[in-house]
Write an enzyme that holds these catalytic residues in place. Structure first.
Site, PDB file in Angstrom:
ATOM      1  N   ARG A   1     -11.319  16.321   6.664  1.00  0.00           N
ATOM      2  CA  ARG A   1     -12.059  16.641   5.422  1.00  0.00           C
ATOM      3  C   ARG A   1     -13.475  17.094   5.755  1.00  0.00           C
ATOM      4  NH1 ARG A   1     -10.800  11.066   2.435  1.00  0.00           N
ATOM      5  NH2 ARG A   1      -9.136  10.701   3.923  1.00  0.00           N
TER       6      ARG A   1
ATOM      7  N   ASN B   1       0.869  -1.176   0.000  1.00  0.00           N
ATOM      8  CA  ASN B   1       0.000   0.000   0.000  1.00  0.00           C
ATOM      9  C   ASN B   1       0.912   1.233   0.000  1.00  0.00           C
ATOM     10  OD1 ASN B   1      -1.834   2.009   0.447  1.00  0.00           O
ATOM     11  ND2 ASN B   1      -2.663   1.160   2.351  1.00  0.00           N
TER      12      ASN B   1
ATOM     13  N   ARG C   1      -2.398  -2.100  -3.609  1.00  0.00           N
ATOM     14  CA  ARG C   1      -3.579  -1.264  -3.467  1.00  0.00           C
ATOM     15  C   ARG C   1      -3.445  -0.067  -4.419  1.00  0.00           C
ATOM     16  NH1 ARG C   1      -5.379   2.640   1.475  1.00  0.00           N
ATOM     17  NH2 ARG C   1      -7.348   3.220   0.536  1.00  0.00           N
TER      18      ARG C   1
ATOM     19  N   GLU D   1      -8.545  -4.813   4.754  1.00  0.00           N
ATOM     20  CA  GLU D   1      -8.307  -4.520   3.337  1.00  0.00           C
ATOM     21  C   GLU D   1      -7.112  -5.307   2.794  1.00  0.00           C
ATOM     22  OE1 GLU D   1      -8.703  -0.414   4.692  1.00  0.00           O
ATOM     23  OE2 GLU D   1      -9.465   0.058   2.702  1.00  0.00           O
TER      24      GLU D   1
ATOM     25  N   HIS E   1     -12.732   3.540  -0.742  1.00  0.00           N
ATOM     26  CA  HIS E   1     -12.809   2.489   0.298  1.00  0.00           C
ATOM     27  C   HIS E   1     -13.509   1.240  -0.244  1.00  0.00           C
ATOM     28  CE1 HIS E   1     -12.940   5.886   3.527  1.00  0.00           C
ATOM     29  NE2 HIS E   1     -11.724   5.376   3.484  1.00  0.00           N
TER      30      HIS E   1
END
Ligand code: ADP
Length: 398
Positions: free
Chosen positions: A240, A7, A89, A384, A179
């Site tokens: 965010r 990742n 990823r 993940e 996601h």
């Protein structure tokens, strides 16, 4: 079979070596400060090593990962040939990559070409693939697993924006969603665990972490999701803003004489929990501060819980029903208080939490709704890396 999961971020490279025979993590770690100086943390068998190594680029970081796995104190395999494949990823697959894909030069070029859509992630992820190819050689298969793929099943009415159609045609402006690997893993895992066929099922998955998104999963496929063209959309997050009236952006740029870059910085890095609370981007800090009477921290907690509740209602309406709500991510898995408030007064929809079960964090799959209710509510820890490794295995085995 052993699979290495990568990742890559702009200045970091996280890795996990997974034994696919038992799904155990053999070793994992993180190379940080790539392009600055370099620091690796390597964890294995309940031990952790940390040391400085210069990482001018992702290639040197990769070489160090191989060294850490195959030699010295942290050695967990004899040599790199024991690694059957590498799963990467990838943030953005645009509309092109609807499923995980075996990596070729063309795939790497495509990922690079989507950089305008994922400027912070796609370039380092493409660079990491090139570095991996150089270090591992051409015979180790690599697979790309895209955050956007799971959301490619959204109908047009869900992913289009109400702006002139020509901008979709010219610039591919639409909702993509993110996601996806987590939403797919959690929804599939729930269906498998409950022995349910996807057809006819209606789930809402709430992935709540530093970045958060909520997805409506109908018949096992994504029908709608809260993140949009970028991961800025949807609910309030750590730093965010989530969705705001677009006019606010124009108004603020004008009033404060801000450039587009400055505005981008405010919306992505200075808003959300941090911006509203003026205290912290970390949900735990906000919960603690709100208990101590901090009004802005409480406001941020109230806002995010209200937004999540609204998404659950909206997605139940969009799907024409609801069978289960699944909470995951650092906040979703750990904050019983948030889950309780989100589900409060939803008895009319068939949602009622078992207070005791909800307060009890098991760290594993855990039903938290009252037995016999129409809608089940579960905490399902996301994984993940395992999802990426499983896709990689499936693809290399054909
Ligand atoms: P990322 O999106 O970076 O992967 P995580 O999924 O690890 O992030 O989630 C991190 C968030 O989870 C942080 O805001 C952290 O405060 C929050 N969190 C972790 N434990 C708790 C808890 N017990 N209560 C509330 N929030 C928590």
């Amino acid at each position: 079979m052993k699979i290495l999961v990568i990742n890559a971020g702009s200045s970091s490279l996280k890795y996990q070596l997974i034994d696919m025979d038992n799904q155990n993590v053999i070793a994992k770690g993180n190379c940080e400060r790539i392009g600055v100086d370099g620091l690796i943390t390597h964890k294995f068998a309940d031990r952790s090593l940390q040391y400085e190594v210069p990482f001018p680029t992702h290639k040197e970081a990769f070489m160090e990962v191989v060294k850490a796995l195959t030699s010295g104190e942290g050695k967990v395999i004899g040599d790199v040939s024991e690694i059957s494949a590498v799963g990467h990823r990838v943030l953005h697959g645009s509309e092109v990559y609807k499923v995980s894909t075996l990596i070729t030069e063309k795939v790497i070029d495509d990922i690079e070409s989507f950089s305008e859509l994922g400027p912070l992630h796609n370039p380092p992820q493409a660079a990491a693939m090139q570095a991996c190819r150089t270090v591992f050689g051409p015979d180790t298969p690599m697979v790309a697993v895209f955050d956007t793929s799971f959301h490619q099943t959204m109908p047009e009415k869900a992913y289009m924006y109400g702006i002139p159609y020509e901008y979709y045609e010219k610039y591919h402006i639409r909702k993509y969603g993110f996601h996806g690997t987590s939403h797919r893993y959690v929804s599939q895992h729930y269906l498998e665990m409950r022995g349910l066929k996807p057809e006819g099922t209606k789930l809402v998955v709430c992935h709540l972490g530093n970045g958060s998104s909520i997805t409506a999963v109908k018949d096992g496929k994504c029908m709608d999701t809260s993140m949009g063209f970028t991961p800025l959309d949807g609910i309030l997050m750590g730093t965010r803003s989530g969705a705001v009236d677009p006019s606010v952006v124009l108004y603020l740029e004008n009033k404060e004489n801000l450039s587009a870059d400055q505005m981008n910085d405010i919306l992505n890095k200075k808003s959300g929990f941090l911006g509203v609370s003026e205290l912290s981007s970390d949900a735990r800090d906000l919960v603690n501060a709100s208990h101590e009477g901090n009004k802005l921290a409480k406001l941020a907690c109230d806002m995010v819980r209200y937004e999540i509740k609204k998404f659950i209602g909206a997605y139940a309406a969009a799907m024409g029903g609801l069978d289960a709500v699944l909470f995951t991510g650092g906040i979703g898995e750990n904050s019983g208080e948030l889950r309780a408030e989100v589900c409060e007064e939803l008895e009319f929809m068939g949602i009622q939490l078992d207070e005791k079960e909800n307060d009890y964090n098991t760290g594993s799959d855990h039903k938290i709704s009252v037995p016999g209710q129409k809608v089940e509510v579960w905490v399902i820890p996301t994984n993940e890396e395992l999802a990426i490794a499983l896709d990689t295995k499936a693809i290399i085995e054909g």
